[in-house]
Motif scaffolding. Structure first.
Motif, PDB file in Angstrom:
ATOM      1  N   GLU A 133     -15.627  -1.963  13.293  1.00 53.25           N
ATOM      2  CA  GLU A 133     -14.681  -1.217  13.818  1.00 53.25           C
ATOM      3  C   GLU A 133     -14.852  -1.101  15.192  1.00 53.25           C
ATOM      4  OE1 GLU A 133     -11.830   1.110  10.640  1.00 53.25           O
ATOM      5  OE2 GLU A 133     -13.903   1.874  10.735  1.00 53.25           O
ATOM      6  N   CYS A 183      -1.835  -6.998  -4.144  1.00 58.21           N
ATOM      7  CA  CYS A 183      -1.885  -8.222  -3.482  1.00 58.21           C
ATOM      8  C   CYS A 183      -1.272  -9.130  -4.270  1.00 58.21           C
ATOM      9  CB  CYS A 183      -3.367  -8.488  -3.113  1.00 58.21           C
ATOM     10  SG  CYS A 183      -3.800 -10.126  -2.588  1.00 58.21           S
ATOM     11  N   ILE A 209     -12.418  -4.923   3.143  1.00 58.88           N
ATOM     12  CA  ILE A 209     -11.274  -5.263   2.109  1.00 58.88           C
ATOM     13  C   ILE A 209     -11.671  -6.165   0.920  1.00 58.88           C
ATOM     14  CG2 ILE A 209      -8.919  -6.144   2.304  1.00 58.88           C
ATOM     15  CD1 ILE A 209      -8.398  -5.426   4.793  1.00 58.88           C
ATOM     16  N   ASN A 245       0.639  -1.133   0.106  1.00 58.60           N
ATOM     17  CA  ASN A 245      -0.076  -0.005  -0.052  1.00 58.60           C
ATOM     18  C   ASN A 245       0.926   1.284  -0.017  1.00 58.60           C
ATOM     19  OD1 ASN A 245      -2.926  -0.784   0.416  1.00 58.60           O
ATOM     20  ND2 ASN A 245      -1.940  -1.972   2.041  1.00 58.60           N
ATOM     21  N   TYR A 285     -14.172 -10.961  -0.482  1.00 56.09           N
ATOM     22  CA  TYR A 285     -14.202  -9.688   0.617  1.00 56.09           C
ATOM     23  C   TYR A 285     -14.388  -9.961   1.930  1.00 56.09           C
ATOM     24  CZ  TYR A 285     -19.252  -9.478  -0.117  1.00 56.09           C
ATOM     25  OH  TYR A 285     -20.615  -9.954  -0.274  1.00 56.09           O
ATOM     26  N   LYS A 286     -13.909  -9.151   2.691  1.00 51.58           N
ATOM     27  CA  LYS A 286     -13.974  -9.365   4.251  1.00 51.58           C
ATOM     28  C   LYS A 286     -14.863  -7.936   4.616  1.00 51.58           C
ATOM     29  CE  LYS A 286     -10.210 -11.926   5.744  1.00 51.58           C
ATOM     30  NZ  LYS A 286      -8.729 -12.002   6.278  1.00 51.58           N
ATOM     31  N   SER A 293      -8.582   3.273  -0.577  1.00 49.62           N
ATOM     32  CA  SER A 293      -7.383   3.187  -1.148  1.00 49.62           C
ATOM     33  C   SER A 293      -7.281   1.783  -2.038  1.00 49.62           C
ATOM     34  CB  SER A 293      -6.440   2.982   0.151  1.00 49.62           C
ATOM     35  OG  SER A 293      -6.574   1.833   0.879  1.00 49.62           O
ATOM     36  N   ASN A 318     -13.477   2.445   3.888  1.00 44.56           N
ATOM     37  CA  ASN A 318     -14.101   2.912   5.038  1.00 44.56           C
ATOM     38  C   ASN A 318     -15.659   3.263   4.711  1.00 44.56           C
ATOM     39  OD1 ASN A 318     -12.720   2.696   7.417  1.00 44.56           O
ATOM     40  ND2 ASN A 318     -11.319   4.213   6.587  1.00 44.56           N
ATOM     41  N   LYS A 342     -15.542  -1.489   7.669  1.00 49.25           N
ATOM     42  CA  LYS A 342     -14.383  -1.426   7.005  1.00 49.25           C
ATOM     43  C   LYS A 342     -14.634  -2.561   5.853  1.00 49.25           C
ATOM     44  CE  LYS A 342      -9.636  -0.795   7.413  1.00 49.25           C
ATOM     45  NZ  LYS A 342      -8.224  -0.667   8.217  1.00 49.25           N
ATOM     46  N   CYS A 369      -5.887  -4.986  -4.188  1.00 49.41           N
ATOM     47  CA  CYS A 369      -6.490  -5.034  -2.794  1.00 49.41           C
ATOM     48  C   CYS A 369      -6.824  -3.678  -2.684  1.00 49.41           C
ATOM     49  CB  CYS A 369      -5.410  -5.481  -1.927  1.00 49.41           C
ATOM     50  SG  CYS A 369      -5.557  -5.113  -0.357  1.00 49.41           S
ATOM     51  N   GLU A 426      -9.253  -1.052   0.045  1.00 45.62           N
ATOM     52  CA  GLU A 426      -9.808  -1.015   1.377  1.00 45.62           C
ATOM     53  C   GLU A 426     -10.761   0.175   1.316  1.00 45.62           C
ATOM     54  OE1 GLU A 426      -7.052  -0.787   4.885  1.00 45.62           O
ATOM     55  OE2 GLU A 426      -5.427  -1.685   3.561  1.00 45.62           O
TER      56      GLU A 426
END
Lengths: 81, 81
Positions: free
Chosen positions: B81, A41, B4, A8, B76-77, A37, B45, B2, B41, B43
């Motif tokens: 939070e 991977c 990923i 990242n 995905y996961k 973002s 929020n 969140k 990958c 990410e």
């Protein structure tokens, strides 16, 4: 042995792909995303017998080729199969 | 909330970046890597209250923009939070 590496951008470095995707999703009517973002991977199948050996191969790969030390950070997971 | 997301090539689809990196590492004397594949990958929020809502946003993003349905798959996961 299997390794997964996540690469990242460092904090404070602009992630142009992330900004572009964020705007595009918003324009398409997909809302509710505050921050996005994009990273790389990399999955590796390793031909070695110990986790220590796997760690050495993964770190050498990242330090010497895969990650840009000026702008990127990496983390990884090593799994025995 | 969140999320990923991991996006990879489908089985049988050539991963040109993976092949190139594999050869480069071998030429640099970093051996022991049998197989290497490169994916994205992402990410996120998310500004939502339930996992179901998060799932909908993530799947809509992947199906409509992030993943190429012809050549790529995603998983995905979602984490609270």
């Amino acid at each position: 042995m299997k390794a997964i590496i996540f690469i990242n951008y460092k904090e404070g470095i602009l992630d142009p792909e992330g900004v572009t995707i964020s705007k595009a999703l918003d324009n398409m009517g997909i809302n509710g995303i505050n921050e996005l973002s994009v990273g790389k991977c990399i999955e590796m199948n390793l031909d070695c017998s110990s986790k220590d050996e796997a760690k050495k191969i993964v770190e050498a790969s990242c330090d010497k080729l895969l990650a840009n030390p000026n702008t990127e950070t990496y983390k990884y997971k090593i799994m025995e199969e």
